[in-house]
Scaffold this active site. Structure first.
Site, short mmCIF file in Angstrom:
data_model
loop_
_atom_site.label_atom_id
_atom_site.label_comp_id
_atom_site.label_asym_id
_atom_site.label_seq_id
_atom_site.Cartn_x
_atom_site.Cartn_y
_atom_site.Cartn_z
N ASP A 188 0.85 -1.18 0.00
CA ASP A 188 0.00 0.00 0.00
C ASP A 188 0.89 1.24 0.00
O ASP A 188 1.72 1.41 0.88
CB ASP A 188 -0.89 -0.01 1.24
CG ASP A 188 -2.04 0.99 1.14
OD1 ASP A 188 -1.83 2.07 0.57
OD2 ASP A 188 -3.13 0.70 1.66
N ARG A 262 -1.54 -9.90 -13.54
CA ARG A 262 -2.61 -9.33 -14.36
C ARG A 262 -2.82 -7.86 -14.03
O ARG A 262 -2.96 -7.02 -14.93
CB ARG A 262 -3.90 -10.12 -14.10
CG ARG A 262 -5.14 -9.56 -14.80
CD ARG A 262 -6.30 -10.54 -14.67
NE ARG A 262 -6.56 -10.88 -13.28
CZ ARG A 262 -7.40 -10.20 -12.51
NH1 ARG A 262 -8.04 -9.14 -12.98
NH2 ARG A 262 -7.62 -10.58 -11.25
#
Length: 284
Positions: A188, A262
């Protein structure tokens, strides 16, 4: 792995230590069947799975770099948590030192991965390097179940999933020079300035990690948030326990062993810049 893609999640309220979750429904663990039942107050979500707050309130309150996310769990993930957690799971309670040889059943090198998201990249790396054990830490319940499921489906025996605070794991549950590597992929970024203190890669964290890493161990970080990448490079370069593997002192190209996820691919298609950092633990 928590792919931020330059669009980090808004902070969510963390569960209160020592308090049970309040969600009233959970998914049963009959394989391939989605079952729901109403849980009584205080009934654990997964009786044989990861605890909601394994360290409880017996450790100090401090600023954390993560927010617990206990979103919807699929039937397959719930099944994996119930079946495989007793075998391959580790709750970070901070109460004992982990014997990594016993945990994995062998003496192979152990790499700690902090934050693995849904676990696809972790499973790929484990399959590509079966002689390296991966201790993967996260607090995302669906991701924990998904990684366990992937490991089971792919016949991987070199993955263990740890639930809870990686700081407590490093400080209380791992011995000196017990790790052969550290991976922190797409943590994060906490982009707001007032939240920068929550970022994981800080001098204090690196000093703790250095005590658990063997000399020569590789620290590999990656982020798609460029300001965070610059901070990572700055604090790693300044830390006396680590040296950049790049002769030019800069960022490294993505090494072949880190799969292109992805989410990362979607970010690259949008023009996002991903930076890898490869530093080595030095002998002092």
């Amino acid at each position: 792995m928590s792919d931020s893609l330059n669009a980090p999640e808004a902070p969510q309220p963390a569960a209160t230590p020592g308090q049970p979750e309040t969600r009233s429904e959970s998914v049963g663990h009959v394989r391939g069947v989605s079952l729901r039942h109403t849980r009584a107050k205080g009934e654990p979500r997964f009786p044989d799975g990861p605890k909601a707050d394994p360290a409880g309130s017996h450790f100090e309150r401090r600023i954390r770099s993560f927010q617990p996310r206990r979103s919807r769990v699929t039937a397959g993930q719930a099944d994996a948590l119930q079946r495989l957690w007793p075998k391959w799971g580790l709750d970070i309670d901070g109460r004992s030192v982990v014997d990594l040889g016993e945990l994995f059943g062998n003496g192979n090198p152990v790499v700690l991965e902090i934050g693995f998201g849904m676990g696809e990249a972790t499973a790929q790396m484990a399959a590509a390097d079966p002689d390296t054990n991966i201790l993967a830490v996260d607090v995302h319940t669906p991701g924990q179940g998904n990684l366990l499921n992937l490991a089971d489906q792919d016949g991987l025996t070199n993955v263990r999933v740890a639930n809870g605070d990686a700081i407590i794991l490093l400080r209380e549950m791992l011995g000196p020079d017990s790790l052969d590597g550290l991976r922190v992929y797409f943590p994060d970024p906490w982009p707001k300035k007032r939240h920068h203190k929550r970022r994981l890669i800080q001098p204090e964290f690196l000093s703790l990690a250095a005590t658990r890493l063997k000399p020569g161990a590789l620290v590999h970080c990656a982020t798609d948030w460029e300001p965070y990448a610059e901070q990572m490079l700055e604090v790693l370069t300044a830390h006396p326990d680590f040296e950049n593997t790049r002769a030019d002192g800069g960022f490294a190209p993505r090494p072949p062993f880190r799969p292109l996820t992805r989410f990362e691919g979607q970010g690259l298609d949008k023009g996002h810049v991903v930076n890898d950092l490869l530093f080595r633990r030095v002998q002092r």
